[in-house]
Design a protein around this motif. Structure first.
Motif, mmCIF file in Angstrom:
data_model
loop_
_atom_site.group_PDB
_atom_site.id
_atom_site.type_symbol
_atom_site.label_atom_id
_atom_site.label_comp_id
_atom_site.label_asym_id
_atom_site.label_seq_id
_atom_site.Cartn_x
_atom_site.Cartn_y
_atom_site.Cartn_z
ATOM 1 N N ARG A 9 53.865 12.762 -10.708
ATOM 2 C CA ARG A 9 54.997 12.876 -9.050
ATOM 3 C C ARG A 9 55.981 14.120 -8.982
ATOM 4 O O ARG A 9 56.275 15.200 -9.102
ATOM 5 N N ASN A 114 48.525 10.404 -3.726
ATOM 6 C CA ASN A 114 49.894 10.107 -3.275
ATOM 7 C C ASN A 114 50.463 10.735 -4.006
ATOM 8 O O ASN A 114 51.950 10.929 -3.815
ATOM 9 N N TYR A 117 50.789 14.133 -3.476
ATOM 10 C CA TYR A 117 50.849 15.174 -1.795
ATOM 11 C C TYR A 117 52.513 14.645 -1.594
ATOM 12 O O TYR A 117 52.705 15.334 -1.022
ATOM 13 N N GLU A 118 52.501 13.209 -1.834
ATOM 14 C CA GLU A 118 54.287 12.567 -1.427
ATOM 15 C C GLU A 118 55.157 14.215 -1.487
ATOM 16 O O GLU A 118 56.076 13.636 -1.058
ATOM 17 N N ARG A 129 52.132 6.642 5.004
ATOM 18 C CA ARG A 129 52.330 7.562 3.685
ATOM 19 C C ARG A 129 53.197 6.118 3.375
ATOM 20 O O ARG A 129 53.352 5.709 4.279
ATOM 21 N N ARG A 132 56.799 4.065 4.358
ATOM 22 C CA ARG A 132 56.745 5.233 6.916
ATOM 23 C C ARG A 132 56.201 3.935 7.288
ATOM 24 O O ARG A 132 55.224 3.734 7.011
ATOM 25 N N ASN A 220 45.734 13.595 6.577
ATOM 26 C CA ASN A 220 47.264 14.378 6.111
ATOM 27 C C ASN A 220 47.127 15.928 5.510
ATOM 28 O O ASN A 220 48.467 16.601 5.899
#
Length: 440
Positions: A9, A114, A117-118, A129, A132, A220
């Motif tokens: 991340r 994730n 892509y987050e 997501r 959310r 997404n």
């Protein structure tokens, strides 16, 4: 496990051009266990008939074998089982029910992706997501309508998005960030697995099975490159006034200060979608006058009150508060409520001869779930109406159990008060919660 993904991340945030070459090793046995436990035990089985409970009887051995097959490249994706669920308008929505092992692997891989892509997804994208919820999107939309100069709203609907998604473009989009060939091959297997319906297997070179655990993430990613990046660029480069955007999966709302901006955006959006194999639904895509000045502007032109639009289960209405200030009133979509009450009525028929406490516990869960989602400020009447109709259907069911029934409305009120939760507001005002979750 989390610290390893944290490093992924951090790189994704720091370097927007980085391509990740080694991701599959993050799909560990522990992550497969977490994915299994996140699945619903009551979910319908896939084509192999394996249920959550039966798989869990020898869970460690089953997941060890699955982990080895995934890491060694011996894992094979199974076709989805076609099922249909009724929509509020009476049509049927096709779903692809994947096998349990496919669900586990897809959920685990989606959790790893994730982390990448987050760092890329835009703030106005809310659907599926981590962290959310639909109410976060509803709060953002209401806050944008209050705080920005919005006079026109584009209520957009993509025609058969999951069925028309172009897989070649999706692969190109994925390669912008993912260079791990094993992960890309896994996704290719899921997309090419096909669907079994009435014993016949069919394959397609387009679309993603709606209902698969990995489909929301792929949707997404696709709309991030096709819609989000373009819309963000367009409003910074071409818009003369304020523009707000809120997207939940393939459902999105765009608000504009000027009608000219809205019309140019819509024309550009049609061209953009055509390039990537998508199309706006001609009957469900509307540009309406909506905002704090919509009612007065339309009255000056001799027109009726502003039109409404639906988003995430709520009909949005231009209204005024007791002090005369503009407010966005949100009420339950009537078609959604009727469809839910029809399901309750049919289920009560099947539970007709069960004891009242057992019926009451089931109906309490139904009403509690409805209130938990639709209990927003300004929607008390609709929530109370749903509870009253549930009690009415319950009374009719109890009366049908015997011709000598003594159940009247006086007794029914006591039963409903005992078992059905009261209708009440469960959510704060959208601006208050948005300010708390998005401190400036």
């Amino acid at each position: 496990m989390s610290s390893a993904l944290d490093r992924v991340r951090q790189v994704a945030v720091r370097d927007k051009e980085a391509r990740f070459t080694a991701l599959l090793h993050h799909v560990t046995l522990e992550r497969l266990v977490m994915a299994y436990r996140d699945l619903s035990p009551k979910a319908a089985p896939g084509v192999d008939g394996v249920t959550w409970e039966s798989y869990g009887q020898d869970l460690v051995a089953n997941l060890r074998g699955l982990h080895e097959r995934v890491q060694q490249g011996r894992y094979r994706a199974s076709p989805s089982r076609r099922a249909y669920i009724p929509k509020a308008d009476g049509r049927q929505r096709p779903l692809g029910i994947t096998t349990l092992e496919d669900k586990i692997v897809q959920r685990a891989v989606a959790g790893v992706l994730n982390a990448v892509y987050e760092a890329d997804f835009r703030g106005f994208s809310y659907g599926f997501r981590p962290g959310r919820s639909p109410h976060d999107a509803l709060d953002a939309l209401a806050t944008g309508l209050y705080r920005r100069k919005v006079n026109w709203v584009l209520d957009a609907d993509i025609r058969d998005f999951f069925g028309q998604l172009d897989r070649d473009w999706l692969r190109k989009f994925l390669r912008h960030r993912i260079a791990d060939g094993r992960v890309l091959r896994l996704i290719g297997k899921w997309l090419a697995a096909g669907v079994i319906e009435d014993g016949q297997r069919t394959e397609s070179d387009r679309g993603s099975p709606q209902g698969a655990s990995v489909s929301p993430l792929l949707a997404n990613v696709y709309l991030h490159y096709v819609l989000d990046l373009w819309a963000d660029w367009w409003r910074k480069r071409h818009a003369r006034g304020d523009v707000i955007i809120v997207r939940w999966a393939d459902d999105f709302i765009v608000g504009f200060e000027y009608r000219e901006d809205a019309e140019k955006f819509l024309a550009g959006l049609r061209e953009r979608f055509a390039k990537f194999g998508l199309e706006l639904h001609p009957d469900k895509t509307r540009l309406i006058e909506f905002g704090r000045f919509a009612a007065s502007n339309r009255a000056c032109r001799g027109l009726s009150k502003p039109e409404t639009f639906d988003f995430l289960g709520f009909t949005h209405i231009c209204a005024t508060s007791k002090s005369g200030r503009f407010r966005v009133k949100r009420i339950t979509i009537s078609k959604r409520m009727r469809a839910k009450l029809k399901v309750v009525k049919d289920q009560l028929r099947q539970r007709m001869h069960l004891p009242i406490p057992e019926q009451g516990r089931w109906l309490a869960a139904v009403v509690r779930g409805h209130v938990a989602y639709y209990g927003v400020p300004g929607n008390t009447k609709a929530v109370a109406a749903f509870r009253d109709q549930v009690a009415r259907h319950w009374l009719k069911t109890l009366r049908r159990r015997s011709q000598k029934t003594r159940t009247d409305w006086r007794r029914m009120h006591r039963i409903a008060a005992r078992w059905l939760p009261p209708a009440r507001i469960m959510h704060p005002f959208p601006q208050a919660r948005f300010a708390a979750t998005h401190p400036r």
